[in-house]
Design a protein around this motif. Sequence first.
Motif, PDB file in Angstrom:
ATOM      1  N   ILE A 271      25.408   8.370  25.878  1.00  0.00           N
ATOM      2  CA  ILE A 271      25.020   8.110  24.264  1.00  0.00           C
ATOM      3  C   ILE A 271      23.784   8.144  23.795  1.00  0.00           C
ATOM      4  CG2 ILE A 271      25.537   6.128  22.533  1.00  0.00           C
ATOM      5  CD1 ILE A 271      27.504   4.888  24.234  1.00  0.00           C
ATOM      6  N   GLY A 272      22.840   7.944  24.730  1.00  0.00           N
ATOM      7  CA  GLY A 272      21.409   8.158  24.384  1.00  0.00           C
ATOM      8  C   GLY A 272      21.424   9.886  24.042  1.00  0.00           C
ATOM      9  N   VAL A 273      21.869  10.714  25.158  1.00  0.00           N
ATOM     10  CA  VAL A 273      21.771  12.222  24.959  1.00  0.00           C
ATOM     11  C   VAL A 273      22.645  12.381  23.489  1.00  0.00           C
ATOM     12  CG1 VAL A 273      22.687  14.353  25.913  1.00  0.00           C
ATOM     13  CG2 VAL A 273      21.707  12.645  27.247  1.00  0.00           C
ATOM     14  N   LYS A 274      23.841  11.925  23.295  1.00  0.00           N
ATOM     15  CA  LYS A 274      24.511  12.067  22.082  1.00  0.00           C
ATOM     16  C   LYS A 274      23.450  11.891  20.880  1.00  0.00           C
ATOM     17  CE  LYS A 274      28.985  10.980  20.099  1.00  0.00           C
ATOM     18  NZ  LYS A 274      28.512  10.714  18.666  1.00  0.00           N
ATOM     19  N   LEU A 275      22.861  11.007  20.842  1.00  0.00           N
ATOM     20  CA  LEU A 275      22.010  10.578  19.740  1.00  0.00           C
ATOM     21  C   LEU A 275      20.811  11.496  19.401  1.00  0.00           C
ATOM     22  CD1 LEU A 275      21.764   6.541  19.854  1.00  0.00           C
ATOM     23  CD2 LEU A 275      22.687   7.972  17.962  1.00  0.00           C
ATOM     24  N   VAL A 276      20.212  11.975  20.408  1.00  0.00           N
ATOM     25  CA  VAL A 276      19.224  13.136  20.453  1.00  0.00           C
ATOM     26  C   VAL A 276      19.958  14.287  20.139  1.00  0.00           C
ATOM     27  CG1 VAL A 276      17.556  14.332  22.063  1.00  0.00           C
ATOM     28  CG2 VAL A 276      17.977  11.864  22.369  1.00  0.00           C
TER      29      VAL A 276
END
Length: 329
Positions: A271-276
């Motif tokens: 999810i962190g990568v998705k937000l970035v």
Amino acid sequence: MLDSIATPTLWWITIAAVVGLLVVDFVATRKPHEVSMKEATAWSVFYITLPLLFGLYVWNAHGADRGLEYYTGYLVEKTLSVDNLFVFMLLLAAFAVPKVLQQRVLLYGIVGALVLRGIFIALGAAALERFDWVFLVFGGVLLLTGLKLLRDAMSGHDHEVDVEDMRIVRLARRLMPVTSDYEGSRMSVVREGRRWLTPLALVVVAVFATDIVFAVDSVPAVYGITGDPYLVFATNAFALLGLRALYFVLQGALDKLVHLSYGLAAILGFIGVKLVLHWAHGVWPGVPSVPTLASLGVIVGILALTTATSLVASRRREQEPEAPEDVTV
């Protein structure tokens, strides 16, 4: 401006429903008692059925995309809430909370978590409306949290709680004396003309402190699924409301989820990568973004793999013969 399905009326109805359910829980636990599996299961079924039915309303009234966002966000929050249960279990054990008081402690923890997450959700919505780079900050928070979970899991120190190291507990003990025994459901008592805290007050303070940590992780995680503050609140509320009963249903099974931290690390990292990527897509349209359906597939896959490997590892551990004790003659 963040797009939301909620009208002011829907917000008030939802908040009133959440408060009403909390009141019902407090009434149900007004007389301290040991929770039976039958009681815990019945409440768990209720608190799982309710959000699933609400998801059908969102799907039918506001479209499949919003319905998918809601269900995906709820799954993420429910998974994170299981991690909450691990810490609650350790705190209840560390403070030797009597079984008849455990559900009251859990309920205080749920109320604290709801209030804190409500504040974080409002702050997050205000920040996201003004600054697009907040998505990048949220993504960084989740990536760092995922790395920490992975590091702790690999070192064997995941889900460790040292009550004596908790600053808020040490502060409470400095401010007021603490009784050695529990005094029913009372937080404090008067002895020799002086107010004393009970161990119940300390464990509630410790639970509130952990609520802050979990709010920092969970709110950015669900904002990675949906930008609707109402759905963010609804998924958090539904995931938390059933924790009291779910704790007693899963109490014996929690220690079998030996790879849960690895799964959570992977989910938060994803999810962190998705937000970035979401932030980068707004700056450079050529950067791809991750659709909600793909997110749901990845999260379900990680949970299925984590559960399967946990059960296999637990079964192997149970089948290993115990090492004979050394006998010194």
